[in-house]
Design an enzyme around this catalytic site. Structure first.
Site, PDB file in Angstrom:
ATOM      1  N   TYR A 150       0.692  -1.231   0.036  1.00 27.34           N
ATOM      2  CA  TYR A 150      -0.016   0.169  -0.254  1.00 27.34           C
ATOM      3  C   TYR A 150       0.895   1.353  -0.051  1.00 27.34           C
ATOM      4  CZ  TYR A 150      -4.453  -2.545   1.323  1.00 27.34           C
ATOM      5  OH  TYR A 150      -5.620  -3.224   0.637  1.00 27.34           O
TER       6      TYR A 150
ATOM      7  N   HIS B 188      -2.007 -11.320  -0.606  1.00 28.35           N
ATOM      8  CA  HIS B 188      -2.465 -10.684  -0.936  1.00 28.35           C
ATOM      9  C   HIS B 188      -3.380 -10.773  -2.863  1.00 28.35           C
ATOM     10  CE1 HIS B 188      -3.108  -6.060  -1.819  1.00 28.35           C
ATOM     11  NE2 HIS B 188      -4.064  -6.271  -1.560  1.00 28.35           N
TER      12      HIS B 188
END
Length: 320
Positions: A63, A120
């Site tokens: 992120y 992820h």
């Protein structure tokens, strides 16, 4: 006077079969590193959420180039780390890359252990076999679990519920059970390539913790002008979710999320039908869920190097 944690979050939920008690909403990490959110504001959002009873913290190694994890790590100083259930995600499919990313996350988050680490963006049918290869990422996470660096293992994905089912199947073939699964759950998902219809029943059946995300699809669902933010959150909270993860890029949005939790009551069948009826036409082709129908949300498509090298058994089959 500031609202107390008990007033904000009156009812906690159990995370699958882990026994962990978690707040019905979780604080999304992606928004904390956005350019329009400065570090001071991000720390205020995290600590206010915790003070008001939110104990589930979401994040990911990728992120905002690591900024989201760095800021959350700073926010969790001064005793806040002990008040939360901390989750992050890694993209690596090889054990080597997964290990590298995990160690970076531990450093950024300023902690010696992470409560939940998830594979992820399981968005390709080949991802499960890469992850469960003998030299794959899950082996690295299992090793990290044995070393006390992580407590639970899960996976996430936003593309197609059939890929989620495949991941669960491959895990079973390797005698492995995930603690959690994260996926889109929203008022439009029920109408198009539905995680709610295909995957959710499997998770409930096997008592796997359900982490809902994209309840508003980063605001895109709201552009359909069919539902309000609170309706979106109430719909997701009404499903058998352990946590509904929502991003907050301002104090106002955080207050909106806290208000949605405090005002939530289980929806009657008629209320659910009314919400689905309002969204049916707009949702029918996935227009307002572009994470399913495009590669715009696929960070590993833009950065395939984050996945790491292909399994050795595959490389050895290739012509010299």
């Amino acid at each position: 006077m500031a609202e107390s944690a008990a007033d904000a979050i009156a009812q906690y939920r159990v995370l699958g079969n882990t026994g962990e008690r978690v707040s019905p909403i979780g604080l999304g990490g992606w928004h904390l590193g956005l350019p329009k959110v400065d570090e001071k504001l991000s720390l205020r959002i995290v600590r206010t959420a915790i003070d008001r009873g939110v104990n589930f913290m979401d994040n990911s190694w990728d992120y905002n180039g690591g900024t989201s994890e760095i800021r959350m790590g700073k926010a969790l100083r001064d005793g806040y780390r002990d008040k939360v259930f901390l989750m992050t995600k890694i993209d690596g499919r090889s054990a080597r890359e997964a290990t590298r990313q995990l160690h970076e996350s531990l450093r950024r988050l300023q902690t010696d252990h992470i409560d939940l680490v998830q594979h992820h963006e399981v968005i390709r049918f080949e991802d499960p076999h890469r992850i469960f290869d003998a030299e794959g990422a899950n082996a690295a996470l299992v090793e990290a679990h044995a070393a006390g660096k992580i407590r639970y293992i899960g996976f996430t994905g936003h593309k197609d519920p059939r890929i989620h089912l495949h991941m669960l199947e491959v895990a079973r073939e390797h005698d492995f059970s995930f603690a959690t699964v994260q996926m889109p759950l929203n008022v439009m998902d029920a109408h198009y390539r539905s995680f709610e219809k295909l995957v959710l029943p499997e998770l409930v059946k096997h008592k796997i913790g359900v982490l809902g995300m994209k309840s508003m699809a980063n605001g895109i669902i709201l552009k359909s002008r069919t539902v309000t933010p609170v309706e979106c959150l109430h719909y997701a909270l009404n499903l058998p979710t352990s946590v509904v993860i929502t991003g907050c890029d301002s104090m106002e949005v955080l207050e909106q999320a806290l208000s949605a939790v405090s005002t939530f009551r289980p929806l009657k069948t008629a209320q659910v039908k009314a919400l689905l009826a309002k969204t049916k036409s707009a949702a029918s082709h996935g227009e307002f869920e572009p994470f399913k129908t495009s590669s715009i949300f696929d960070s590993t498509a833009t950065h395939p190097d984050w996945l790491g090298e292909e399994p050795r058994r595959v490389r050895e089959l290739m012509p010299a």
